[in-house]
Design an enzyme around this catalytic site. Structure first.
Site, PDB file in Angstrom:
ATOM      1  N   CYS A  55     -11.131   2.943  -0.396  1.00  0.00           N
ATOM      2  CA  CYS A  55      -9.726   3.238  -0.093  1.00  0.00           C
ATOM      3  C   CYS A  55      -9.427   2.424   1.157  1.00  0.00           C
ATOM      4  O   CYS A  55     -10.200   2.455   2.121  1.00  0.00           O
ATOM      5  CB  CYS A  55      -9.533   4.728   0.181  1.00  0.00           C
ATOM      6  SG  CYS A  55      -7.900   5.143   0.860  1.00  0.00           S
ATOM      7  N   THR A  56      -8.324   1.689   1.124  1.00  0.00           N
ATOM      8  CA  THR A  56      -8.051   0.773   2.237  1.00  0.00           C
ATOM      9  C   THR A  56      -7.730   1.498   3.544  1.00  0.00           C
ATOM     10  O   THR A  56      -7.770   0.895   4.609  1.00  0.00           O
ATOM     11  CB  THR A  56      -6.894  -0.177   1.874  1.00  0.00           C
ATOM     12  OG1 THR A  56      -5.751   0.611   1.472  1.00  0.00           O
ATOM     13  CG2 THR A  56      -7.295  -1.114   0.751  1.00  0.00           C
ATOM     14  N   HIS A  57      -7.433   2.783   3.450  1.00  0.00           N
ATOM     15  CA  HIS A  57      -7.215   3.553   4.685  1.00  0.00           C
ATOM     16  C   HIS A  57      -8.519   3.772   5.467  1.00  0.00           C
ATOM     17  O   HIS A  57      -8.491   3.943   6.684  1.00  0.00           O
ATOM     18  CB  HIS A  57      -6.632   4.940   4.362  1.00  0.00           C
ATOM     19  CG  HIS A  57      -5.160   4.946   4.131  1.00  0.00           C
ATOM     20  ND1 HIS A  57      -4.577   4.475   2.985  1.00  0.00           N
ATOM     21  CD2 HIS A  57      -4.140   5.376   4.927  1.00  0.00           C
ATOM     22  CE1 HIS A  57      -3.267   4.615   3.066  1.00  0.00           C
ATOM     23  NE2 HIS A  57      -2.972   5.161   4.238  1.00  0.00           N
ATOM     24  N   ASP A 102       0.866  -1.189   0.000  1.00  0.00           N
ATOM     25  CA  ASP A 102       0.000   0.000   0.000  1.00  0.00           C
ATOM     26  C   ASP A 102       0.901   1.237   0.000  1.00  0.00           C
ATOM     27  O   ASP A 102       2.113   1.146   0.240  1.00  0.00           O
ATOM     28  CB  ASP A 102      -0.931   0.010   1.234  1.00  0.00           C
ATOM     29  CG  ASP A 102      -1.899   1.206   1.237  1.00  0.00           C
ATOM     30  OD1 ASP A 102      -2.321   1.646   0.147  1.00  0.00           O
ATOM     31  OD2 ASP A 102      -2.222   1.725   2.324  1.00  0.00           O
ATOM     32  N   SER A 103       0.270   2.392  -0.218  1.00  0.00           N
ATOM     33  CA  SER A 103       1.030   3.642  -0.136  1.00  0.00           C
ATOM     34  C   SER A 103       1.356   3.998   1.310  1.00  0.00           C
ATOM     35  O   SER A 103       2.175   4.877   1.556  1.00  0.00           O
ATOM     36  CB  SER A 103       0.210   4.776  -0.757  1.00  0.00           C
ATOM     37  OG  SER A 103      -1.023   4.885  -0.072  1.00  0.00           O
ATOM     38  N   CYS A 129      -4.459  -1.433  -2.060  1.00  0.00           N
ATOM     39  CA  CYS A 129      -4.615   0.000  -2.329  1.00  0.00           C
ATOM     40  C   CYS A 129      -5.481   0.149  -3.573  1.00  0.00           C
ATOM     41  O   CYS A 129      -5.100  -0.335  -4.651  1.00  0.00           O
ATOM     42  CB  CYS A 129      -3.231   0.610  -2.564  1.00  0.00           C
ATOM     43  SG  CYS A 129      -3.262   2.344  -3.063  1.00  0.00           S
ATOM     44  N   ASN A 130      -6.632   0.777  -3.424  1.00  0.00           N
ATOM     45  CA  ASN A 130      -7.525   0.977  -4.576  1.00  0.00           C
ATOM     46  C   ASN A 130      -6.897   1.901  -5.606  1.00  0.00           C
ATOM     47  O   ASN A 130      -7.041   1.692  -6.810  1.00  0.00           O
ATOM     48  CB  ASN A 130      -8.847   1.594  -4.118  1.00  0.00           C
ATOM     49  CG  ASN A 130      -9.691   0.646  -3.299  1.00  0.00           C
ATOM     50  OD1 ASN A 130     -10.639   0.057  -3.785  1.00  0.00           O
ATOM     51  ND2 ASN A 130      -9.354   0.487  -2.034  1.00  0.00           N
ATOM     52  N   THR A 131      -6.204   2.932  -5.128  1.00  0.00           N
ATOM     53  CA  THR A 131      -5.621   3.916  -6.044  1.00  0.00           C
ATOM     54  C   THR A 131      -4.585   3.250  -6.945  1.00  0.00           C
ATOM     55  O   THR A 131      -4.514   3.532  -8.146  1.00  0.00           O
ATOM     56  CB  THR A 131      -4.985   5.067  -5.234  1.00  0.00           C
ATOM     57  OG1 THR A 131      -5.936   5.516  -4.268  1.00  0.00           O
ATOM     58  CG2 THR A 131      -4.607   6.222  -6.115  1.00  0.00           C
ATOM     59  N   GLU A 190      -4.074   7.921   8.460  1.00  0.00           N
ATOM     60  CA  GLU A 190      -2.679   7.754   8.899  1.00  0.00           C
ATOM     61  C   GLU A 190      -2.499   8.414  10.273  1.00  0.00           C
ATOM     62  O   GLU A 190      -1.894   7.851  11.187  1.00  0.00           O
ATOM     63  CB  GLU A 190      -1.711   8.412   7.902  1.00  0.00           C
ATOM     64  CG  GLU A 190      -1.644   7.754   6.547  1.00  0.00           C
ATOM     65  CD  GLU A 190      -0.567   6.684   6.404  1.00  0.00           C
ATOM     66  OE1 GLU A 190       0.473   6.771   7.089  1.00  0.00           O
ATOM     67  OE2 GLU A 190      -0.779   5.746   5.598  1.00  0.00           O
ATOM     68  N   TYR A 224      -0.893   8.629  -2.664  1.00  0.00           N
ATOM     69  CA  TYR A 224      -0.966   8.295  -4.086  1.00  0.00           C
ATOM     70  C   TYR A 224      -2.105   9.052  -4.778  1.00  0.00           C
ATOM     71  O   TYR A 224      -2.088   9.238  -5.980  1.00  0.00           O
ATOM     72  CB  TYR A 224      -1.223   6.793  -4.258  1.00  0.00           C
ATOM     73  CG  TYR A 224       0.009   5.917  -4.226  1.00  0.00           C
ATOM     74  CD1 TYR A 224       1.273   6.422  -3.939  1.00  0.00           C
ATOM     75  CD2 TYR A 224      -0.099   4.553  -4.499  1.00  0.00           C
ATOM     76  CE1 TYR A 224       2.391   5.588  -3.919  1.00  0.00           C
ATOM     77  CE2 TYR A 224       1.006   3.724  -4.495  1.00  0.00           C
ATOM     78  CZ  TYR A 224       2.258   4.241  -4.201  1.00  0.00           C
ATOM     79  OH  TYR A 224       3.348   3.422  -4.190  1.00  0.00           O
ATOM     80  N   GLY A 225      -3.131   9.421  -3.985  1.00  0.00           N
ATOM     81  CA  GLY A 225      -4.369   9.967  -4.549  1.00  0.00           C
ATOM     82  C   GLY A 225      -4.196  11.236  -5.361  1.00  0.00           C
ATOM     83  O   GLY A 225      -5.047  11.574  -6.160  1.00  0.00           O
TER      84      GLY A 225
HETATM   85  N1  DGL Z   1      -4.814   3.276   0.576  1.00  0.00           N
HETATM   86  C1  DGL Z   1      -4.952   3.857  -0.712  1.00  0.00           C
HETATM   87  C2  DGL Z   1      -6.200   3.368  -1.429  1.00  0.00           C
HETATM   88  O1  DGL Z   1      -6.743   2.322  -1.122  1.00  0.00           O
HETATM   89  C3  DGL Z   1      -4.816   5.322  -0.981  1.00  0.00           C
HETATM   90  C4  DGL Z   1      -4.212   6.326  -0.132  1.00  0.00           C
HETATM   91  C5  DGL Z   1      -3.372   7.334  -0.892  1.00  0.00           C
HETATM   92  O2  DGL Z   1      -3.896   8.358  -1.373  1.00  0.00           O
HETATM   93  O3  DGL Z   1      -2.178   7.066  -1.000  1.00  0.00           O
HETATM   94  O4  DGL Z   1      -6.642   4.001  -2.347  1.00  0.00           O
END
Ligand code: DGL
Length: 261
Positions: free
Chosen positions: A191-193, A13-14, A77-79, A155, A45-46
């Site tokens: 988003c996994t966060h 993940d990011s 990570c979806n992104t 985070e 990453y977004g």
């Molecule tokens: N955890 C990431 C996701 O599932 C994204 C967070 C990010 O912006 O890096 O999309």
């Protein structure tokens, strides 16, 4: 069946969001060896341009595959998944499991047929996500809600610096639509966060909804792909790698310990 090498699973993940997927996979496969790579040097990453991000993801995951020789890689990570899964699968022979917005189950379970997809700005605007809606959302109204801040709030939550209620409320407010006698009843956590903030979301939401976390389904997919493969003894502790090489704060160290790191 002793002596069979436990499978190695790489989780990527990011940042720390992939922990919400990792914890479900560990429940399903407690005997596997785990390496978690958090590309915190590239977080978030977004808001990154797509071409540079694809290159970065291929490089970071490529280096981790070379170093740890995993049996399977979970792009938690979806992104990253909605952008680079195709390229990853084309470049590396190891099986990949991605995390993409759970639009199909959300539409199937929604009673009001009004759902929201809450993800990063990048994820909600991707063609991959739009194709999921075209394919699986017939007869369901889908609101796309891109957030620039929630991943950072997640985070911070894990590091013991929770964001204020009002800040979170602003991000999730567009998910809640009450129109034509139908209210949003399901919000896809794309988003996994975000599952790190579910308790906050529930407390702040204007009305109760189902917050759909796809992690249990992802864990089942990983377990199916790994198949029956008993571990040879006591599982080794998971490894956490931050691409920034930073030392986690004491609060984050404590939070990571709760996940077994
Ligand atoms: N955890 C990431 C996701 O599932 C994204 C967070 C990010 O912006 O890096 O999309």
């Amino acid at each position: 069946m002793t002596g069979v090498k436990p499978p190695t699973i790489l989780i990527f993940d990011s940042g720390v969001g992939g922990l919400t997927v990792f914890r479900e996979i560990v429940n399903a496969l407690p005997g596997a060896a785990y390496v978690y790579v958090a590309d915190d040097a590239g977080f978030p990453y977004g808001d990154k341009p797509e071409d540079a991000l694809i290159e970065r993801i291929l490089n970071v995951i490529g280096a981790a595959i070379a170093a740890h020789k995993p049996d399977l890689v979970v792009v938690a990570c979806n992104t990253a998944s909605t952008l680079a899964l195709t390229q990853l699968r084309a470049k590396f022979p190891v099986p990949f499991v991605g995390t993409v917005p759970a639009i199909k189950p959300a539409c199937a379970q929604s009673q009001s047929k009004r759902i929201a997809v809450l993800g990063t700005q990048a994820t909600v605007s991707r063609e991959y996500t739009r194709a999921l809606i075209r394919e699986f959302a017939t007869g369901c109204d889908v609101g796309m809600v891109g957030s620039s801040h929630l991943a950072t709030y997640a985070e911070a939550e894990l590091s013991g610096n929770p964001a204020a209620d009002d800040a979170i409320k602003t991000e999730i407010a567009p998910c809640f639509v009450d129109a034509d006698g139908r209210r949003t009843d399901t919000v896809v956590l794309a988003c996994t966060h975000y599952p790190l903030l579910t308790a906050r979301f529930r407390a702040i939401a204007p009305w109760p909804v189902e917050w759909l976390d796809p992690a249990p389904a992802i864990a089942r997919r990983v377990a199916d792909l790994i198949g029956p493969r008993p571990p040879s003894g006591t599982p080794s502790p998971p490894r956490m790698i931050f691409t920034s090489d930073r030392a986690p704060s004491p609060a984050l160290t404590k939070a990571l310990a709760a996940y077994g790191f």
